[in-house]
Write a protein that holds these residues in place. Sequence first.
Motif, PDB file in Angstrom:
ATOM      1  N   TYR A  31     -17.652  -8.918  31.485  1.00  0.00           N
ATOM      2  CA  TYR A  31     -16.410  -8.192  31.760  1.00  0.00           C
ATOM      3  C   TYR A  31     -15.228  -8.956  31.175  1.00  0.00           C
ATOM      4  N   ALA A  32     -15.229 -10.284  31.325  1.00  0.00           N
ATOM      5  CA  ALA A  32     -14.149 -11.105  30.788  1.00  0.00           C
ATOM      6  C   ALA A  32     -14.084 -11.000  29.261  1.00  0.00           C
ATOM      7  N   LYS A  33     -15.240 -10.973  28.602  1.00  0.00           N
ATOM      8  CA  LYS A  33     -15.254 -10.840  27.149  1.00  0.00           C
ATOM      9  C   LYS A  33     -14.632  -9.517  26.711  1.00  0.00           C
ATOM     10  N   ARG A  34     -15.021  -8.452  27.401  1.00  0.00           N
ATOM     11  CA  ARG A  34     -14.446  -7.146  27.048  1.00  0.00           C
ATOM     12  C   ARG A  34     -12.943  -7.132  27.288  1.00  0.00           C
ATOM     13  N   SER A  35     -12.510  -7.738  28.360  1.00  0.00           N
ATOM     14  CA  SER A  35     -11.082  -7.762  28.679  1.00  0.00           C
ATOM     15  C   SER A  35     -10.298  -8.591  27.668  1.00  0.00           C
ATOM     16  N   MET A  36     -10.873  -9.700  27.223  1.00  0.00           N
ATOM     17  CA  MET A  36     -10.171 -10.545  26.252  1.00  0.00           C
ATOM     18  C   MET A  36      -9.952  -9.817  24.931  1.00  0.00           C
ATOM     19  N   LEU A  37     -10.915  -8.973  24.535  1.00  0.00           N
ATOM     20  CA  LEU A  37     -10.783  -8.238  23.290  1.00  0.00           C
ATOM     21  C   LEU A  37      -9.891  -7.013  23.441  1.00  0.00           C
TER      22      LEU A  37
ATOM     23  N   ILE B 111     -17.554 -22.454  32.930  1.00  0.00           N
ATOM     24  CA  ILE B 111     -18.738 -21.595  32.852  1.00  0.00           C
ATOM     25  C   ILE B 111     -18.840 -20.956  31.473  1.00  0.00           C
ATOM     26  N   PHE B 112     -17.705 -20.516  30.933  1.00  0.00           N
ATOM     27  CA  PHE B 112     -17.707 -19.867  29.625  1.00  0.00           C
ATOM     28  C   PHE B 112     -18.195 -20.833  28.547  1.00  0.00           C
ATOM     29  N   LYS B 113     -17.711 -22.074  28.588  1.00  0.00           N
ATOM     30  CA  LYS B 113     -18.121 -23.059  27.580  1.00  0.00           C
ATOM     31  C   LYS B 113     -19.597 -23.400  27.714  1.00  0.00           C
ATOM     32  N   GLU B 114     -20.106 -23.436  28.955  1.00  0.00           N
ATOM     33  CA  GLU B 114     -21.531 -23.692  29.148  1.00  0.00           C
ATOM     34  C   GLU B 114     -22.386 -22.584  28.551  1.00  0.00           C
ATOM     35  N   LYS B 115     -21.931 -21.342  28.683  1.00  0.00           N
ATOM     36  CA  LYS B 115     -22.710 -20.192  28.200  1.00  0.00           C
ATOM     37  C   LYS B 115     -22.550 -19.960  26.709  1.00  0.00           C
ATOM     38  N   GLU B 116     -21.315 -20.103  26.200  1.00  0.00           N
ATOM     39  CA  GLU B 116     -21.020 -19.722  24.821  1.00  0.00           C
ATOM     40  C   GLU B 116     -20.833 -20.900  23.872  1.00  0.00           C
ATOM     41  N   GLY B 117     -20.674 -22.100  24.424  1.00  0.00           N
ATOM     42  CA  GLY B 117     -20.486 -23.268  23.572  1.00  0.00           C
ATOM     43  C   GLY B 117     -19.095 -23.398  22.999  1.00  0.00           C
ATOM     44  N   VAL B 118     -18.155 -22.602  23.465  1.00  0.00           N
ATOM     45  CA  VAL B 118     -16.783 -22.622  22.960  1.00  0.00           C
ATOM     46  C   VAL B 118     -15.869 -22.168  24.091  1.00  0.00           C
ATOM     47  N   SER B 119     -14.606 -22.555  24.043  1.00  0.00           N
ATOM     48  CA  SER B 119     -13.664 -22.164  25.084  1.00  0.00           C
ATOM     49  C   SER B 119     -13.363 -20.670  25.001  1.00  0.00           C
ATOM     50  N   PRO B 120     -12.897 -20.041  26.086  1.00  0.00           N
ATOM     51  CA  PRO B 120     -12.548 -18.609  26.041  1.00  0.00           C
ATOM     52  C   PRO B 120     -11.497 -18.289  24.990  1.00  0.00           C
ATOM     53  N   SER B 121     -10.472 -19.109  24.886  1.00  0.00           N
ATOM     54  CA  SER B 121      -9.429 -18.847  23.886  1.00  0.00           C
ATOM     55  C   SER B 121      -9.984 -18.975  22.474  1.00  0.00           C
TER      56      SER B 121
ATOM     57  N   TRP C 253     -13.126 -18.481  21.590  1.00  0.00           N
ATOM     58  CA  TRP C 253     -14.019 -17.338  21.375  1.00  0.00           C
ATOM     59  C   TRP C 253     -13.217 -16.083  21.034  1.00  0.00           C
ATOM     60  N   ARG C 254     -12.131 -15.829  21.777  1.00  0.00           N
ATOM     61  CA  ARG C 254     -11.322 -14.634  21.528  1.00  0.00           C
ATOM     62  C   ARG C 254     -10.656 -14.704  20.152  1.00  0.00           C
ATOM     63  N   ARG C 255     -10.137 -15.867  19.808  1.00  0.00           N
ATOM     64  CA  ARG C 255      -9.479 -16.010  18.507  1.00  0.00           C
ATOM     65  C   ARG C 255     -10.451 -15.742  17.369  1.00  0.00           C
ATOM     66  N   SER C 256     -11.664 -16.279  17.500  1.00  0.00           N
ATOM     67  CA  SER C 256     -12.672 -16.077  16.452  1.00  0.00           C
ATOM     68  C   SER C 256     -13.076 -14.607  16.346  1.00  0.00           C
ATOM     69  N   ARG C 257     -13.275 -13.943  17.490  1.00  0.00           N
ATOM     70  CA  ARG C 257     -13.691 -12.550  17.470  1.00  0.00           C
ATOM     71  C   ARG C 257     -12.597 -11.622  16.947  1.00  0.00           C
ATOM     72  N   LEU C 258     -11.373 -11.892  17.314  1.00  0.00           N
ATOM     73  CA  LEU C 258     -10.271 -11.042  16.847  1.00  0.00           C
ATOM     74  C   LEU C 258     -10.011 -11.215  15.365  1.00  0.00           C
TER      75      LEU C 258
ATOM     76  N   GLN D 227      -3.139 -10.766  27.362  1.00  0.00           N
ATOM     77  CA  GLN D 227      -3.356 -11.459  28.621  1.00  0.00           C
ATOM     78  C   GLN D 227      -3.834 -12.893  28.376  1.00  0.00           C
ATOM     79  N   ASN D 228      -3.308 -13.828  29.168  1.00  0.00           N
ATOM     80  CA  ASN D 228      -3.743 -15.210  29.018  1.00  0.00           C
ATOM     81  C   ASN D 228      -5.057 -15.443  29.768  1.00  0.00           C
ATOM     82  N   ILE D 229      -5.616 -16.638  29.591  1.00  0.00           N
ATOM     83  CA  ILE D 229      -6.926 -16.940  30.150  1.00  0.00           C
ATOM     84  C   ILE D 229      -6.895 -16.936  31.677  1.00  0.00           C
TER      85      ILE D 229
END
Length: 379
Positions: free
Chosen positions: A325-331, A356-366, A368-373, A336-338
Amino acid sequence: MNYPLYEYSLCIALPLMIFFGVYFLLAPTPDRAIFANYLRSRRIMGIAILLLAANYAVHFFFGIRFHNVNAAILMNLSTYFLCYWLFSSALTTLLDRFYVTGRRFAFHLAAWMLFTLLSAFILLGLHGGPTQKAGLTVMAAWLVCYGIWLARRLIRAYRRAVRLFADTHSDDIGAYIRWLSIFTYWAVIFGVGCGLLTFLPDRYVFVWILSSVPFYIYLFHCYQSYLLFYERVEHAMESEIASEDEILSDAGTEPEPEPEMPSHLTEIAGKIREWIAADGYLHPGLTIKELADTLHTNRTYLSGYIKATYDLSFRDWVTDLRLEYAKRSMLRHPEQNIAEIAEISGFVSPSHFTRIFKEKEGVSPSGWRRSRLENDPIS
């Protein structure tokens, strides 16, 4: 012996231990019944620390080490044995309010008396030679094994509690008691080390005295910090951990086998899909009992279904749903900030979400969002 170094180390350690021991015994706690178990644990720990402080005081004021080395070793061994039991009892009590019983107290008291009497016979009754050395080796091994046995019980209780929390709570309640595991391993190393240093030449005695300073400072800090989270952990334990037998009677640490699943699995699966579609997992502090009530099903069957279907504990399953849900919201909402994303996604704090996000994805939420956008911008 380097007398100044020995005396200075005692001057540093002894006042700290007296302060910590008295504080643990007499400092107030919130005047509510739920804190009774915390206070019991802290008082047991205070007694243990004051016993060790008394040991240090005898060394400092009477110089027993200089007058009779064997008597000093006997006093140390007897004190350590008793304090092993008190330390483990204080910590295990935080996980199981039924741990300290009259029968268990009598057993460990008898063991301490037997250990002390045998140590006294070996150290004071025998006069050197290979027989005394062999006897001391046996007593040292007994002390070490006793400490490891107590620590193993505590670690089993800790793992049992963490496993139950993971199966019943969406929030990471186990994080609030993680210090118990860290401190237990440290206590084993410290306790065994002190026991062995008792037999070393006099010039090394100051090492076990100075090593106690960071050990007890960390213990004091942990008890003070835990007071902030204790009420939440205790509420969770009241509903999930019924008795000492449930916590400690397992032969190992593997989960118990799940019960057979009911015939209406399709109905449960359909209700869960509807619940997920309605974003019910975003509710902060969600428990499996609340979800079972919402779905009008038995929570034992629900837990078994989640494990069988997703191969995850309840907490990990809910966490994965919240992360998606957080991934969808970030995109969808790059403005919205973290911290805002973490809040709307049901996480207890931005720092917890980021970890938790870094443990699962290996990168910070910000990150991850920057890379995806950048790679797949959303208009």
